[in-house]
Design an enzyme around this catalytic site. Structure first.
Site, PDB file in Angstrom:
ATOM      1  N   ALA A  66       0.847  -1.183   0.000  1.00 51.75           N
ATOM      2  CA  ALA A  66       0.000   0.000   0.000  1.00 51.75           C
ATOM      3  C   ALA A  66       0.890   1.243   0.000  1.00 51.75           C
ATOM      4  CB  ALA A  66      -0.902   0.001   1.225  1.00 51.75           C
ATOM      5  N   GLY A 112      -0.361  -5.235   1.127  1.00 55.22           N
ATOM      6  CA  GLY A 112      -1.614  -5.168   0.395  1.00 55.22           C
ATOM      7  C   GLY A 112      -1.562  -5.875  -0.949  1.00 55.22           C
ATOM      8  N   GLU A 115      -2.190  -9.461  -0.132  1.00 52.72           N
ATOM      9  CA  GLU A 115      -3.606  -9.538   0.236  1.00 52.72           C
ATOM     10  C   GLU A 115      -4.490  -9.487  -1.009  1.00 52.72           C
ATOM     11  OE1 GLU A 115      -4.230  -7.638   4.547  1.00 52.72           O
ATOM     12  OE2 GLU A 115      -3.140  -6.305   3.203  1.00 52.72           O
ATOM     13  N   GLU A 135       3.818  -5.999   7.463  1.00 54.08           N
ATOM     14  CA  GLU A 135       3.184  -4.921   8.229  1.00 54.08           C
ATOM     15  C   GLU A 135       3.705  -4.776   9.654  1.00 54.08           C
ATOM     16  OE1 GLU A 135       0.171  -5.878   4.976  1.00 54.08           O
ATOM     17  OE2 GLU A 135       1.607  -6.976   6.216  1.00 54.08           O
TER      18      GLU A 135
END
Length: 260
Positions: A66, A112, A115, A135
């Site tokens: 992200a 992300g 994910e 993360e």
């Protein structure tokens, strides 16, 4: 909607979607997430589209994560809203899409990005791909379904190890633990994904949508997956594709499904 950060091309009933921020390693910012939400909604409702192939621009990254600069000063309420909005409109929408979504992982799939790949129904990775959820090295945990989908795919122990250590794993390791379906040379990545769709397009579209719903139910809280399967199985009997499929079998010919 005019896209600024993704490319979308329909070829042979497959919508090829490319996250096109190569200089940023295809990092997910708000605009990119909004465009992904729109294109998935479009694909889900378009009868011409039989599947979605999702990849990243270039040869370095599928999605490297992200865009951290967008939320580095968020408080708890803003962080929760960020995760909730992303999960509902993008990641969950991909998982629930009635058209199969195949991730062609062409490099780094981190945070992300991993994910996003895990939200897809099938994953194909290039040999140079590296996958991870880093993360915790930022003082966070995965917020777009990563803790749940990684656990479903590889088990609790491996999921906790990957998240707690923040380590990347190779494409070969990812295949070995069931995180990706196939690993191929990068030059063959898109062709491998397309070959999967070539088989899918021979099958009944409504039956595939029903199968996606039933398989998802296996990991959906408060839903009885067996009951979902029974209901979807029953609904198939009212489709023209069921009549065509059984008729073709009995007549010893190939079926021609129309998705009705």
């Amino acid at each position: 909607m005019t896209y600024q950060h993704i490319l979308s091309v329909l070829k042979e009933q497959v919508l090829y979607v490319t996250i096109n921020r190569e200089q940023k390693l295809n990092a997910l910012n708000k605009e990119t997430l909004a465009e992904l939400a729109h294109v998935i909604e479009y694909a889900a409702g378009n009868d011409e589209i039989r599947g979605v192939l999702l990849t990243g621009a270039g040869e370095k990254a599928f999605v490297a994560g992200a865009d951290i600069s967008e939320f580095s000063d968020y408080n708890a309420a803003q962080g929760e809203a960020l995760a909730r909005n992303g999960q509902e409109h993008v990641f969950d929408a991909i998982e629930k899409c009635p058209k199969p979504v195949v991730a062609a992982i062409n490099g780094f799939a981190l945070g992300g990005g991993l994910e996003l790949a895990m939200a897809c129904h099938i994953r194909v990775a290039s040999e140079n791909a590296r996958l991870g959820l880093p993360e915790t090295s930022l003082g966070l945990i995965p917020g777009y379904g990563g803790t749940q989908r990684l656990t479903q795919l590889v088990g609790k122990g491996r999921a906790l190890e990957m998240i707690a250590t923040a380590d990347m794993i190779s494409a070969e390791q990812a295949e070995r633990i069931g995180l990706v379906n196939y690993v191929v040379p990068q030059a063959e990545l898109i062709a491998k994904a397309a070959s999967i769709f070539a088989k899918i397009k021979l099958r009944a579209p409504l039956a595939i949508a029903a199968a996606i719903k039933a398989v998802n139910a296996a990991h959906t809280f408060d839903v009885n997956g067996f009951e979902t399967e029974i209901e979807e199985f029953g609904k198939c009997f009212n489709t023209q594709d069921f009549k065509e499929g059984t008729g073709a079998f009995l007549e010893k010919r190939k079926p021609l499904f129309i998705g009705k």
